[in-house]
Design a protein around this motif. Structure first.
Motif, PDB file in Angstrom:
ATOM      1  N   SER A 106     -33.089  -9.723  25.506  1.00  0.00           N
ATOM      2  CA  SER A 106     -33.093  -9.213  24.141  1.00  0.00           C
ATOM      3  C   SER A 106     -31.791  -9.581  23.443  1.00  0.00           C
ATOM      4  N   MET A 145     -36.956  -9.797  21.611  1.00  0.00           N
ATOM      5  CA  MET A 145     -37.097  -9.142  22.903  1.00  0.00           C
ATOM      6  C   MET A 145     -38.257  -9.777  23.659  1.00  0.00           C
ATOM      7  N   THR A 163     -42.112   1.452  29.593  1.00  0.00           N
ATOM      8  CA  THR A 163     -40.703   1.606  29.247  1.00  0.00           C
ATOM      9  C   THR A 163     -40.512   2.052  27.801  1.00  0.00           C
ATOM     10  N   GLN A 165     -40.079   0.006  25.421  1.00  0.00           N
ATOM     11  CA  GLN A 165     -39.155  -0.951  24.820  1.00  0.00           C
ATOM     12  C   GLN A 165     -39.813  -2.317  24.691  1.00  0.00           C
ATOM     13  N   GLY A 166     -39.826  -2.846  23.468  1.00  0.00           N
ATOM     14  CA  GLY A 166     -40.366  -4.175  23.260  1.00  0.00           C
ATOM     15  C   GLY A 166     -41.863  -4.242  23.467  1.00  0.00           C
ATOM     16  N   ASP A 191     -42.781  -1.151  21.494  1.00  0.00           N
ATOM     17  CA  ASP A 191     -41.868  -0.008  21.352  1.00  0.00           C
ATOM     18  C   ASP A 191     -42.615   1.321  21.477  1.00  0.00           C
TER      19      ASP A 191
END
Length: 265
Positions: A106, A145, A163, A165-166, A191
């Motif tokens: 990222s 990312m 997670t 994330q991304g 996300d």
């Protein structure tokens, strides 16, 4: 990372990263995905290539490698090596359950003009607020990312926690419980939120030995969900990318996902 203007790296190049990765496909392939016993070893190859799982272009940098054990702890790779066309490492599975092996990259970048001169910057999110001069114009900010991952299971499969994330694949069907001729269901999330109306490309390995690339294309639903019926056994590559343009103060997003799963007979 220093607050430095990179003369040779443009934001346009960063924004084109998913298409570059599509041309040279990123993959992290295990030697086995389902194992038994008290412990086991698995080897991994990681590369960027024209055809999936064919090391013919460049080795993958593994600076962002994160191995998550079934209990949530972080494990370490062993015997790491980076050659011309592929990187390799081994993993000792020391506890039962599903292991997540991911290389996550990222970063943040920007382009802008100052005094009529075009400038470019790359760095961390924390640095971005002060890195761009107050008198800058035509500012475009971007976050990238990329996640490249695979899963292996020792003994009985266990749950895989997202997670948030991304761009990531959230299993409905466990990725180590895939069988030829049967449908499997997943969700694509960005996300932590559903990534709707996104194109998923699925490609089976072994293209060196056949003329037909045998790619499957599906589109995610409103909940990010999609299903794939595996035509036959083998190792498969799953790819998705999301590109969100910059709007006002909103940072442009360039996210990509590359996953590898094994389908058994």
């Amino acid at each position: 990372m220093k607050k430095t203007v990179f003369a040779l790296t443009t934001l346009a190049a960063l924004m084109a990263a998913p298409m570059a990765a599509q041309a040279h496909r990123a993959w992290l392939a295990p030697t086995s995905t389902v194992l038994s016993g008290a412990d086991a070893w698995v080897g991994f190859d990681a590369g960027m290539s024209n055809g999936v799982f064919i090391p013919d272009h460049a080795a993958m940098r593994l600076d962002g490698l994160v191995i998550t054990a079934p209990d949530g702890s972080v494990a370490q790779p062993e015997n790491m090596m980076r050659g011309r066309y592929r990187a390799t490492f081994d993993l000792h599975l020391t506890q039962p359950g599903t292991w997540r092996i991911a290389n996550v990259m990222s970063g943040f970048g920007a382009t802008y003009k100052q005094g009529g001169e075009e400038k470019r910057w790359r760095g961390s999110e924390a640095e971005m607020a002060t890195a761009i001069p107050a008198d800058a114009t035509d500012v475009v900010r971007m976050r990238s990312m990329n996640r490249v991952e695979t899963f292996v299971t020792l003994g009985e499969p266990t749950d895989i926690a997202p997670t948030g994330q991304g761009l990531e694949l959230v299993p409905v069907t466990h990725p180590n419980d895939l069988v030829a001729g049967e449908a499997a269901t997943f969700k694509l999330m960005q996300d932590g939120k559903p990534a709707a109306d996104q194109t998923i490309t699925v490609a089976r390995g072994g293209t060196r030995y056949r003329d037909n690339p045998e790619e499957i294309t599906v589109v995610t639903g409103a909940d990010g969900g999609f299903s794939v019926t595996w035509p036959e056994a083998g190792m498969y590559w799953i790819n998705a990318s999301v590109r969100t343009p910059s709007a006002g103060d909103q940072i442009a997003m360039n996210a990509q996902y590359n996953g590898v799963v094994e389908v058994l007979p």
